[in-house]
Design an enzyme around this catalytic site. Structure first.
Site, PDB file in Angstrom:
ATOM      1  N   SER A 167       0.845  -1.198   0.000  1.00 53.43           N
ATOM      2  CA  SER A 167       0.000   0.000   0.000  1.00 53.43           C
ATOM      3  C   SER A 167       0.884   1.253   0.000  1.00 53.43           C
ATOM      4  O   SER A 167       1.737   1.381  -0.875  1.00 53.43           O
ATOM      5  CB  SER A 167      -0.946  -0.033   1.203  1.00 53.43           C
ATOM      6  N   ASP A 333      -8.636  -6.722  -4.362  1.00 53.97           N
ATOM      7  CA  ASP A 333      -8.232  -5.390  -3.890  1.00 53.97           C
ATOM      8  C   ASP A 333      -8.778  -4.358  -4.874  1.00 53.97           C
ATOM      9  O   ASP A 333      -8.333  -4.291  -6.015  1.00 53.97           O
ATOM     10  CB  ASP A 333      -6.700  -5.339  -3.827  1.00 53.97           C
ATOM     11  N   HIS A 366      -7.989  -5.308  -0.115  1.00 53.63           N
ATOM     12  CA  HIS A 366      -6.687  -4.657   0.082  1.00 53.63           C
ATOM     13  C   HIS A 366      -5.995  -5.141   1.354  1.00 53.63           C
ATOM     14  O   HIS A 366      -4.777  -5.271   1.399  1.00 53.63           O
ATOM     15  CB  HIS A 366      -6.907  -3.143   0.129  1.00 53.63           C
TER      16      HIS A 366
END
Lengths: 393, 393
Positions: A167, A333, A366
């Site tokens: 991320s 995600d 995610h």
């Protein structure tokens, strides 16, 4: 340096860690070592709180830098001293784990702008004796990486075996490979993108507006006023948290199940388990995170656009790179979808880089990069082993 | 009845509309005509503000009921008296339009619980002389439909040619078909679901918490306190608005384009166009919508689960239906994805119902049902023409 006053759990000097004490080491950078910021200003003094695991080998070739995500911290593999919970990547990093700290020297520093011991908006501005609040310049991902490079310098490490992160951590990995290509032997960016999409900026802006709508935010000067924008920050966290999960995972985990009741309550209390879960996420988050840091770090993600510095060409950003890349995405995600990761792979291929790509099939969204995902772990272990071998380890 | 005091633009009695005046007609229901609510209470008196277009034919067989979505209203095809903008479905409904008001008598009423002239939390509670606020019982989609049926009764219409609506309007269409199967000749539910998913409940809860976090909400009693939770409601609207658009549409419309500037501002003003756009959406919404109504209507959507009343079987809910169905979904709608619509189609097939299904390929997300989508319009026109013919029109 008066930063310690607001950061009780950190140690005052580099390398000064007590045995069995979970608090971080802190690298202090004085007036003679300013951090040059993309905003066009310099930050000095500043400090970085960090953790290390394992031992640096004699030729300093086994160091792996882990980069944390938006609300993460330096406590990768040790119990978090604030929450008491296991380190956020303790399933991946540790002795005998896929990233084995009996082989590698693992470093993780709290990013600049955060609130876990590194300089951020809650730190004292030496010019005023008050917390910086919004007087801290806006921080970018490149600024975070620049600060990390100064820490790596201080640790005496020239070239990192690998830089790893998911991320916002993945953004840092990409930035490392672009800013310091000769210092990154291998890069493992996970569940990330080369720039924040319009939708991602939109969700971040919702969060920032939620914080700033809270009258206890006080134009950012809440610490001086003795209050905290807890309600606004909780709403921001709730909104963000929905984006970390997939629709399928939410349906599987919570569906329309009711919370502690047999029938609908016909009111505005939490009827559904998903409501209780989100409220809990919001309420616990405000205990561990600074609202202004949330503004700064989301802003850093929004500003991130590697290609922008290279005429819009991501391939140009990576030209002549010698770094070995492995990208990992998760099929469900939707914040950093596989397509975003694949765009990076395409650019790396265009730049004739060494790159492999793994899409993990999962319904966990995610958040999967923080969870126990065996395929992700084995891909990471395989990649790190192969680059270690390539480096003669 | 003291409701008029808070609803200046509505007329006092059924059918009493001045020529060229955009204000709505209002159907008043007195103490002898209570609205029986799913909450186990009755609401009396209450009123419904509504619009009609076209002429009801002699045998009252050409009436089409349009059901509006969460923040919609009764102004389907006339200029909205509050915003001055064209009616929200004026591209679909009107003379010579796909739903041709020279052929059909179109009705749309503001749902119970809303704030555009029908009884809602901002209406005066006759028991106290104060606005209901949270003393209004929680309203369900079935309650909305029950109230609409009372209006249709009063208009002297037995069986509607069609019931049409998108999103929360589509939920009402489905509920009409289940609650009053003999009164719905045809049903056109668009971009909807037979129950709110966990993810949809989650986003609604974020919005409600944003409203309730605003200290100007005052436990719901903001009108009595002379204030409005504008900031919280704006954040709620911003969060919801992101879910109405697709990632692709956001990227195409806004991308990472900057707003009125050449370079990043390194601050927390709106740098990106998407930020300005969302802030504008939030700020303009609070001028036209009541915060408590937002709580009530999102709650109604969350509570919606048609199959729950039939042992979890959607097919059972529709057993023996004679209604002709056409479902429409939009390929990039992630709030009510095609899979949700298809689940309804499967249930209708299992119930041996007459059903057709159209998925419109578009990148415009959930909002597509409110936009000029030629394929959607032609599908609607074709379906309405065919059911009109089947009814002998």
């Amino acid at each position: 340096m008066t930063i310690e006053a607001t950061q009780k759990s950190v140690m005052p000097a580099l390398g000064n860690r007590e045995a069995n004490h979970p608090s971080s080491m802190v690298a202090m950078f004085g007036a003679d070592e300013p951090l040059v910021l993309d905003a066009g200003l310099s930050l000095a003094p500043f400090q970085l709180a960090y953790q290390t695991y394992g031992e640096l080998n004699a030729d300093k070739s086994n160091a792996i830098l882990v980069c944390h995500a938006l609300t993460g911290d330096q406590h990768v593999a040790n119990a978090n001293p604030v929450t008491g919970r296991a380190g956020w990547w303790s399933a991946l990093v540790g002795e005998g784990k896929p990233i084995d700290t009996s082989k590698y020297f693992v470093i993780c520093s709290n990013v600049i702008g955060s609130c876990m011991g590194s300089t951020g908006p809650a730190s004292i501005n030496p010019a005023t004796g008050e917390p910086y609040a919004l007087d801290l310049p806006v921080i970018t991902i490149r600024d975070m990486v620049r600060a990390q490079a100064m820490l790596v310098d201080r640790l005496g490490i020239d070239t990192l075996l690998a830089v790893i992160g998911g991320s916002m951590g993945g953004m840092q990995v990409l930035q490392w490979a672009v800013s310091y290509p000769e210092r990154v032997f291998a890069a493992l960016p996970i569940a990330t993108g080369a720039r924040h999409s319009s939708q991602n900026i939109a969700f971040d802006e919702v969060g920032r507006q939620a914080v700033m709508a809270d009258p206890d935010w006080r134009g950012g000067r809440y610490i001086a006023h003795g209050c905290r924008p807890h309600k606004g920050l909780a709403v921001a966290r709730m909104a963000a948290h929905v984006t970390y999960l997939s629709e399928a995972a939410l349906q599987r985990k919570f569906g329309r199940e009711l919370q502690d009741r047999e029938a609908l309550g016909f009111g505005f209390d939490a009827d559904f388990q998903i409501e209780s879960y989100l409220r809990h996420q919001g309420m616990t988050f405000v205990d561990r995170f600074d609202a202004n840091s949330y503004l700064y770090l989301t802003r850093a993600m929004d500003y991130f656009d590697i290609a922008a510095d290279f005429g819009g060409s991501l391939a140009t950003a990576f030209r002549n790179t010698k770094t070995r890349f492995c990208l990992v995405s998760f099929s469900s995600d939707w914040l950093f979808p596989t397509s975003e990761n694949r765009a990076i792979v395409h650019a790396l291929n265009a730049a004739a880089a060494s790159v492999s790509f793994v899409e993990i099939v999962t319904d966990r969204g995610h958040d999967a990069f923080l969870l126990d995902e065996p395929e992700f772990f084995s891909a990471s272990e395989g990649f790190i082993s192969s680059v270690a071998k390539a480096r003669g380890l």
